[in-house]
Enzyme design. Structure first.
Site, PDB file in Angstrom:
ATOM      1  N   GLU A 234       0.824  -1.220   0.000  1.00 45.70           N
ATOM      2  CA  GLU A 234       0.000   0.000   0.000  1.00 45.70           C
ATOM      3  C   GLU A 234       0.857   1.269   0.000  1.00 45.70           C
ATOM      4  OE1 GLU A 234      -1.880  -0.804   3.706  1.00 45.70           O
ATOM      5  OE2 GLU A 234      -3.340  -2.181   2.864  1.00 45.70           O
TER       6      GLU A 234
ATOM      7  N   GLY B   1       1.933   4.999  -0.646  1.00 45.22           N
ATOM      8  CA  GLY B   1       1.280   6.277  -0.955  1.00 45.22           C
ATOM      9  C   GLY B   1       2.337   7.281  -1.336  1.00 45.22           C
TER      10      GLY B   1
ATOM     11  N   ARG C  89       4.144  19.465   7.508  1.00 45.62           N
ATOM     12  CA  ARG C  89       5.097  18.387   7.821  1.00 45.62           C
ATOM     13  C   ARG C  89       6.395  18.905   8.455  1.00 45.62           C
ATOM     14  NH1 ARG C  89       7.261  15.353   4.870  1.00 45.62           N
ATOM     15  NH2 ARG C  89       7.028  13.428   6.047  1.00 45.62           N
TER      16      ARG C  89
ATOM     17  N   TYR D 125       6.761  17.138  11.850  1.00 49.35           N
ATOM     18  CA  TYR D 125       7.738  16.026  11.878  1.00 49.35           C
ATOM     19  C   TYR D 125       9.174  16.496  11.728  1.00 49.35           C
ATOM     20  CZ  TYR D 125       3.440  13.742  10.126  1.00 49.35           C
ATOM     21  OH  TYR D 125       2.152  13.320   9.927  1.00 49.35           O
TER      22      TYR D 125
ATOM     23  N   CYS E 187       0.301  33.286  11.731  1.00 47.00           N
ATOM     24  CA  CYS E 187       0.651  33.998  12.954  1.00 47.00           C
ATOM     25  C   CYS E 187       1.228  33.017  13.960  1.00 47.00           C
ATOM     26  CB  CYS E 187      -0.573  34.676  13.522  1.00 47.00           C
ATOM     27  SG  CYS E 187      -1.281  35.791  12.336  1.00 47.00           S
ATOM     28  N   GLU E 188       2.384  32.479  13.645  1.00 42.12           N
ATOM     29  CA  GLU E 188       2.982  31.480  14.514  1.00 42.12           C
ATOM     30  C   GLU E 188       4.450  31.335  14.126  1.00 42.12           C
ATOM     31  OE1 GLU E 188       0.437  28.195  15.194  1.00 42.12           O
ATOM     32  OE2 GLU E 188       2.105  26.858  15.645  1.00 42.12           O
TER      33      GLU E 188
END
Ligand code: LLP
Length: 456
Positions: free
Chosen positions: A308, A310, A352, A356, A383-384
């Site tokens: 499978e 992806g 991501r 991560y 805003c971060e």
């Protein structure tokens, strides 16, 4: 000299557009602008706006076909199911169908997209650790080929829905084999401290199979295992396959046959030139040998295999195009400056990096530049302060507002994990091929977002 912990300065033949990282059709046009699928990125940005996800159709199809032929060609021939969670739209489902793959869906929404594309339901496999009764019923009514059972409770749930609908559900049991794999490393443990699957070590997986056999509305079709993602070699699969084949052998002693053995996805890709995953054919051959050897050792016939992938199909086919808004040098210490380059998207179209600590490759796409490289951090417009797209990148010192940047490897888990944080409409996805474009997903509008708000 590159300061410690920072990527080396670009050098060598593929410093700009490493073919291991960029889609196959990417090149620099005569005046230095990036061309993808025969389309100039400046035209794409003008016609569709930025941020923009581009999907190289030929690249996607080539990878899908390579998976199908490589995994079907061994002594343990396999069916390849493309994992929809990486990215799905009806157009992509059609490519998957035309390339002869099956489709792994993990929610009612992914199922709905597959069915809207008229994907052959018998080539669908349904996943999920908490499938609702409605999702199970829709899958069974549609006639999905396989349902993967993820817990003991779910056995009753699927059995009851199947019975009510008067069908027999073909089910696999997802087994937690105690292997967690990530790039080169994998950890093999006895306990399995995570939410997916049924434990091999405490006997739950075997108990699940016995319970399934008692249900006339269920047919036990085989075993499933998924060990992780962004895996670069076959060693994690080796432990997983040998453990799962041991379970199959135990079941065989009780007269229970395994028709299917599904080893999930997780094959890794190169996000940067420093990543070095096995290529598709080598990985397929290595896993094939492992499965054949494990089955021979256990005296079992080779089951029908399934995989499978992806990310490894859609990831490298995708590129994100951003427009530079601001370029802001910040003095880190007396001889080190980091230039913050703000683009018109960010963590809403690529979570991501923040989630991560993922690494990406970014280049100036709208033109070529001979200027010296400067150390940059490509950041979004949210805003971060954690809103980072590419943590460390070397970009030309003459980078200016209005330039286009391209980020490679964003086909998987970027649009599919996109949000509307700060009410930024989610970007369009445009496929490119032979100089032609198609809309895979149109850009969201503020009107789309306001339409959810009855007070607006
Ligand atoms: N099959 C199962 C049962 C899975 O859980 C997954 C991924 C796949 C197949 C496909 O794995 P792939 O070949 O794409 O690695 N959001 C994360 C990835 C999460 C993957 C979850 N399951 C990321 O952005 O890296």
């Amino acid at each position: 000299m590159t300061p410690a912990g920072l990527p080396p300065l670009p050098a060598g033949e593929f410093a700009d557009l490493d073919p291991a990282v960029w889609p196959r059709t990417v090149l620099r046009g005569p005046d230095g602008a990036m061309v993808i699928g025969g389309c100039d990125v400046r035209d794409l940005a003008r016609d569709f706006g930025t941020p923009l996800f581009l999907l190289d159709e030929a690249d996607f199809r080539t990878r899908a076909a390579a998976f199908r032929t490589s995994y079907a060609g061994g002594d343990a021939p396999a069916t390849v199911y493309y994992a929809a969670k990486a990215f799905l739209a009806t157009r992509v489902a059609r490519w998957v169908e035309e390339e002869g793959l099956g489709l792994d869906v993990a929610s009612g929404g992914e199922l709905a997209v597959a069915l809207a594309a008229e994907f052959p339901p018998e080539r669908l496999i349904l996943h999920g650790n908490n499938k609702s009764l409605d999702e199970i019923a829709r899958a069974l009514r549609a006639g999905v080929g396989l349902i993967v059972i993820d817990s003991l409770v779910e056995i009753d749930r699927v059995a009851e829905v199947a019975q009510r609908l008067g069908v027999v559900a073909e089910v696999l049991v997802r087994v937690t084999v105690g292997v967690e794999a990530h790039t080169h490393e994998f950890i093999a443990t006895a306990h399995e401290d995570q939410k997916f699957g049924l434990s091999l070590s405490n006997g739950e997986a075997a108990a699940a199979v016995l319970q399934i056999l008692e249900r006339p509305s269920l047919h036990f079709a085989g075993l499933h295992s998924h060990i992780g993602s962004q895996i670069f070699d076959a060693s994690g699969f080796e432990i997983a396959a040998s453990r799962i084949v041991e379970l199959a052998a135990e079941l065989a002693e009780r007269g229970i046959a395994i028709e299917w053995l599904d080893l999930g996805g997780g094959m890794g890709i190169a996000y940067t030139s420093y990543d070095d995953p096995l290529d598709v054919a080598d990985m397929a051959m290595a896993i094939d040998r492992i499965v054949v050897k494990s089955c021979e050792r256990a005296g079992l016939p080779i089951p029908r295999m399934a995989f499978e992938p992806g990310r490894a199909i859609v990831g490298p086919a995708g590129v994100t195009l951003y427009e530079v808004g601001t370029v802001k040098p910040v003095q880190l210490d007396h001889d080190l400056v980091r230039t913050f380059v703000s683009v018109d998207g960010g963590m809403s179209d690529n979570i991501r990096t923040a989630l991560y600590d993922a690494d990406y490759t970014v280049v100036l796409a709208s033109r070529e530049s001979a200027a010296e490289p400067m150390l940059c951090r490509v950041v979004g417009k949210h805003c971060e302060s954690g809103d980072v797209v590419v943590r460390d990148a070397w970009l030309p010192a003459d980078l200016a507002p209005g330039d286009l940047l391209a980020v490679a490897g964003t086909g998987a888990y970027c649009r599919s994990m996109a949000s509307q944080y700060n009410y930024l409409p989610r970007p369009a996805v445009i496929s490119v091929r032979d100089g032609m474009t198609d809309t895979v997903l149109r850009r969201e509008t503020e009107a789309d977002m306001l339409s959810l708000d009855p007070g607006a």
